[in-house]
Motif scaffolding. Structure first.
Motif, PDB file in Angstrom:
ATOM      1  N   ARG A  82       6.575  49.980 -78.527  1.00  0.00           N
ATOM      2  CA  ARG A  82       6.495  50.238 -79.967  1.00  0.00           C
ATOM      3  C   ARG A  82       7.882  50.127 -80.601  1.00  0.00           C
ATOM      4  O   ARG A  82       8.039  49.488 -81.656  1.00  0.00           O
ATOM      5  CB  ARG A  82       5.914  51.626 -80.210  1.00  0.00           C
ATOM      6  CG  ARG A  82       5.807  51.992 -81.684  1.00  0.00           C
ATOM      7  CD  ARG A  82       5.140  53.343 -81.897  1.00  0.00           C
ATOM      8  NE  ARG A  82       3.768  53.315 -81.415  1.00  0.00           N
ATOM      9  CZ  ARG A  82       3.346  53.897 -80.293  1.00  0.00           C
ATOM     10  NH1 ARG A  82       4.219  54.573 -79.531  1.00  0.00           N
ATOM     11  NH2 ARG A  82       2.097  53.823 -79.926  1.00  0.00           N
ATOM     12  N   GLU A  86       9.021  47.367 -83.446  1.00  0.00           N
ATOM     13  CA  GLU A  86       9.541  47.823 -84.728  1.00  0.00           C
ATOM     14  C   GLU A  86      10.941  47.273 -84.982  1.00  0.00           C
ATOM     15  O   GLU A  86      11.290  46.931 -86.120  1.00  0.00           O
ATOM     16  CB  GLU A  86       9.536  49.352 -84.776  1.00  0.00           C
ATOM     17  CG  GLU A  86       8.134  49.937 -84.861  1.00  0.00           C
ATOM     18  CD  GLU A  86       8.105  51.451 -84.766  1.00  0.00           C
ATOM     19  OE1 GLU A  86       9.141  52.031 -84.334  1.00  0.00           O
ATOM     20  OE2 GLU A  86       7.075  52.051 -85.105  1.00  0.00           O
ATOM     21  N   TRP A  89      10.536  43.652 -86.019  1.00  0.00           N
ATOM     22  CA  TRP A  89      10.057  43.532 -87.396  1.00  0.00           C
ATOM     23  C   TRP A  89      11.196  43.802 -88.385  1.00  0.00           C
ATOM     24  O   TRP A  89      11.352  43.092 -89.381  1.00  0.00           O
ATOM     25  CB  TRP A  89       8.901  44.488 -87.645  1.00  0.00           C
ATOM     26  CG  TRP A  89       8.270  44.294 -88.997  1.00  0.00           C
ATOM     27  CD1 TRP A  89       8.655  44.863 -90.176  1.00  0.00           C
ATOM     28  CD2 TRP A  89       7.160  43.440 -89.314  1.00  0.00           C
ATOM     29  NE1 TRP A  89       7.857  44.436 -91.207  1.00  0.00           N
ATOM     30  CE2 TRP A  89       6.935  43.557 -90.705  1.00  0.00           C
ATOM     31  CE3 TRP A  89       6.336  42.607 -88.560  1.00  0.00           C
ATOM     32  CZ2 TRP A  89       5.920  42.869 -91.355  1.00  0.00           C
ATOM     33  CZ3 TRP A  89       5.326  41.915 -89.210  1.00  0.00           C
ATOM     34  CH2 TRP A  89       5.120  42.046 -90.588  1.00  0.00           C
ATOM     35  N   ARG A 175       2.540  43.715 -93.415  1.00  0.00           N
ATOM     36  CA  ARG A 175       3.131  44.899 -92.799  1.00  0.00           C
ATOM     37  C   ARG A 175       2.078  45.990 -92.568  1.00  0.00           C
ATOM     38  O   ARG A 175       2.189  46.780 -91.626  1.00  0.00           O
ATOM     39  CB  ARG A 175       4.270  45.445 -93.663  1.00  0.00           C
ATOM     40  CG  ARG A 175       4.986  46.643 -93.029  1.00  0.00           C
ATOM     41  CD  ARG A 175       6.079  47.192 -93.931  1.00  0.00           C
ATOM     42  NE  ARG A 175       6.644  48.394 -93.341  1.00  0.00           N
ATOM     43  CZ  ARG A 175       7.700  48.414 -92.542  1.00  0.00           C
ATOM     44  NH1 ARG A 175       8.298  47.271 -92.229  1.00  0.00           N
ATOM     45  NH2 ARG A 175       8.157  49.541 -92.047  1.00  0.00           N
ATOM     46  N   GLU A 179       1.730  48.021 -89.067  1.00  0.00           N
ATOM     47  CA  GLU A 179       1.826  49.475 -88.930  1.00  0.00           C
ATOM     48  C   GLU A 179       0.576  50.049 -88.274  1.00  0.00           C
ATOM     49  O   GLU A 179       0.659  51.036 -87.539  1.00  0.00           O
ATOM     50  CB  GLU A 179       2.068  50.102 -90.298  1.00  0.00           C
ATOM     51  CG  GLU A 179       3.449  49.793 -90.849  1.00  0.00           C
ATOM     52  CD  GLU A 179       3.708  50.452 -92.201  1.00  0.00           C
ATOM     53  OE1 GLU A 179       2.714  50.787 -92.891  1.00  0.00           O
ATOM     54  OE2 GLU A 179       4.875  50.618 -92.553  1.00  0.00           O
ATOM     55  N   GLN A 180      -0.569  49.446 -88.541  1.00  0.00           N
ATOM     56  CA  GLN A 180      -1.794  49.892 -87.878  1.00  0.00           C
ATOM     57  C   GLN A 180      -1.705  49.644 -86.374  1.00  0.00           C
ATOM     58  O   GLN A 180      -2.052  50.510 -85.572  1.00  0.00           O
ATOM     59  CB  GLN A 180      -2.990  49.131 -88.450  1.00  0.00           C
ATOM     60  CG  GLN A 180      -3.354  49.491 -89.881  1.00  0.00           C
ATOM     61  CD  GLN A 180      -4.371  50.604 -89.952  1.00  0.00           C
ATOM     62  OE1 GLN A 180      -5.431  50.501 -89.344  1.00  0.00           O
ATOM     63  NE2 GLN A 180      -4.068  51.663 -90.668  1.00  0.00           N
ATOM     64  N   THR A 182       0.904  49.314 -84.487  1.00  0.00           N
ATOM     65  CA  THR A 182       1.939  50.087 -83.790  1.00  0.00           C
ATOM     66  C   THR A 182       1.658  51.582 -83.832  1.00  0.00           C
ATOM     67  O   THR A 182       2.439  52.370 -83.297  1.00  0.00           O
ATOM     68  CB  THR A 182       3.334  49.824 -84.396  1.00  0.00           C
ATOM     69  OG1 THR A 182       3.290  50.037 -85.816  1.00  0.00           O
ATOM     70  CG2 THR A 182       3.811  48.417 -84.084  1.00  0.00           C
ATOM     71  N   GLY A 183       0.557  51.988 -84.468  1.00  0.00           N
ATOM     72  CA  GLY A 183       0.204  53.402 -84.512  1.00  0.00           C
ATOM     73  C   GLY A 183      -0.180  53.930 -83.139  1.00  0.00           C
ATOM     74  O   GLY A 183      -0.490  53.174 -82.218  1.00  0.00           O
ATOM     75  N   ARG A 188      -2.510  53.551 -88.557  1.00  0.00           N
ATOM     76  CA  ARG A 188      -1.200  53.555 -89.178  1.00  0.00           C
ATOM     77  C   ARG A 188      -0.248  54.522 -88.485  1.00  0.00           C
ATOM     78  O   ARG A 188      -0.566  55.678 -88.251  1.00  0.00           O
ATOM     79  CB  ARG A 188      -1.315  53.923 -90.666  1.00  0.00           C
ATOM     80  CG  ARG A 188       0.007  53.789 -91.415  1.00  0.00           C
ATOM     81  CD  ARG A 188      -0.197  54.159 -92.873  1.00  0.00           C
ATOM     82  NE  ARG A 188       1.055  54.053 -93.600  1.00  0.00           N
ATOM     83  CZ  ARG A 188       1.477  52.949 -94.190  1.00  0.00           C
ATOM     84  NH1 ARG A 188       0.744  51.875 -94.111  1.00  0.00           N
ATOM     85  NH2 ARG A 188       2.613  52.915 -94.841  1.00  0.00           N
ATOM     86  N   ALA A 189       0.935  54.026 -88.158  1.00  0.00           N
ATOM     87  CA  ALA A 189       1.928  54.855 -87.487  1.00  0.00           C
ATOM     88  C   ALA A 189       2.479  55.887 -88.462  1.00  0.00           C
ATOM     89  O   ALA A 189       2.744  55.581 -89.622  1.00  0.00           O
ATOM     90  CB  ALA A 189       3.069  53.978 -86.967  1.00  0.00           C
ATOM     91  N   ARG A 191       5.066  58.078 -90.466  1.00  0.00           N
ATOM     92  CA  ARG A 191       6.447  57.830 -90.861  1.00  0.00           C
ATOM     93  C   ARG A 191       7.338  58.953 -90.361  1.00  0.00           C
ATOM     94  O   ARG A 191       6.950  60.110 -90.310  1.00  0.00           O
ATOM     95  CB  ARG A 191       6.552  57.706 -92.392  1.00  0.00           C
ATOM     96  CG  ARG A 191       5.803  56.493 -92.921  1.00  0.00           C
ATOM     97  CD  ARG A 191       6.064  56.312 -94.409  1.00  0.00           C
ATOM     98  NE  ARG A 191       5.357  55.145 -94.909  1.00  0.00           N
ATOM     99  CZ  ARG A 191       5.826  53.912 -94.858  1.00  0.00           C
ATOM    100  NH1 ARG A 191       7.008  53.699 -94.309  1.00  0.00           N
ATOM    101  NH2 ARG A 191       5.141  52.903 -95.344  1.00  0.00           N
TER     102      ARG A 191
END
Length: 220
Positions: A82, A86, A89, A175, A179-180, A182-183, A188-189, A191
């Motif tokens: 992950r 990130e 990205w 994006r 984010e989904q 990499t959650g 969604r991951a 924040r």
């Protein structure tokens, strides 16, 4: 009981059974369409539009997607992986300032690799999109748009390739799926810091400060 009466009873029973079956089929079809619309959300509307308003054809396509990919088991993503995704990205976002086309191409490759690692189909972009649409219907279009901008044909004339603003919008929309994926559970991951707001009071995410600022992008 005469033969005529028996025949009449059999005919009436057959008609009743046929009516019940027809009613159940119609009810099931209506529920199926409603369920597909609820499950796919905006992807349902896009599919209907692509079939030129033919809801039956659109629902048949969406039902077939669910049949093929609904039981897909998403693989967990290790924390190290992950962090690596990130970081890549973030690097692509920074690259957008000087090389928008290269940045979106990297983002496109990154989502393809990430989705494969999460268990989505590896071979065939369309098959991957279908699977992602079943499990991430509210975000798959961003990836579809990103991929389309990367692979848009160019005939050598000005304007034959997507402009900087279109590339920017595609990367921003894609994006959401990133984010989904990499959650923690494929959603969604969370924040790591509170949402900050811009000058107009909008969430920072609506005008991201990750190298896509309008004033500094070459070619805008």
């Amino acid at each position: 009981m005469s033969t005529g009466v028996i025949i009449a009873i059999v005919i009436v029973a057959a008609v009743v059974v046929a009516a019940v079956v027809l009613f159940l089929m119609r009810t099931r079809g209506a529920q199926g369409g409603h369920g597909l619309k609820r499950r796919f959300g905006p992807e349902y509307e896009r599919t209907v539009a692509r079939h030129k308003g033919d809801t039956r054809a659109a629902e048949a396509e969406l039902a077939e997607r669910v049949e093929r990919h609904g039981s897909l088991k998403r693989r967990p993503l290790a924390s190290e992986a992950r962090a690596r995704y990130e970081a890549r990205w973030a690097a692509a976002q920074e690259r957008f300032v000087d090389s928008p086309q290269e940045a979106v191409a990297e983002a496109d490759r990154l989502i393809a690799e990430l989705s494969t690692e999460r268990g989505f189909p590896e071979d065939g972009h369309e098959d991957r999109l279908d699977a992602l649409s079943v499990h991430h219907p509210h975000h798959v279009h961003g990836y579809r748009r990103l991929h389309r901008t990367v692979h848009a044909p160019a005939d050598g004339t000005p304007g034959s390739r997507p402009g900087t603003e279109e590339l920017r919008a595609a990367m921003v929309e894609a994006r959401g799926l990133f984010e989904q994926l990499t959650g923690e559970d494929g959603h969604r991951a969370p924040r790591t810091e509170p949402e900050r707001t811009g000058a107009a009071g909008e969430p920072r995410g609506t005008q991201p400060a990750w190298g896509l600022g309008r004033r500094h992008v070459k070619g805008s």
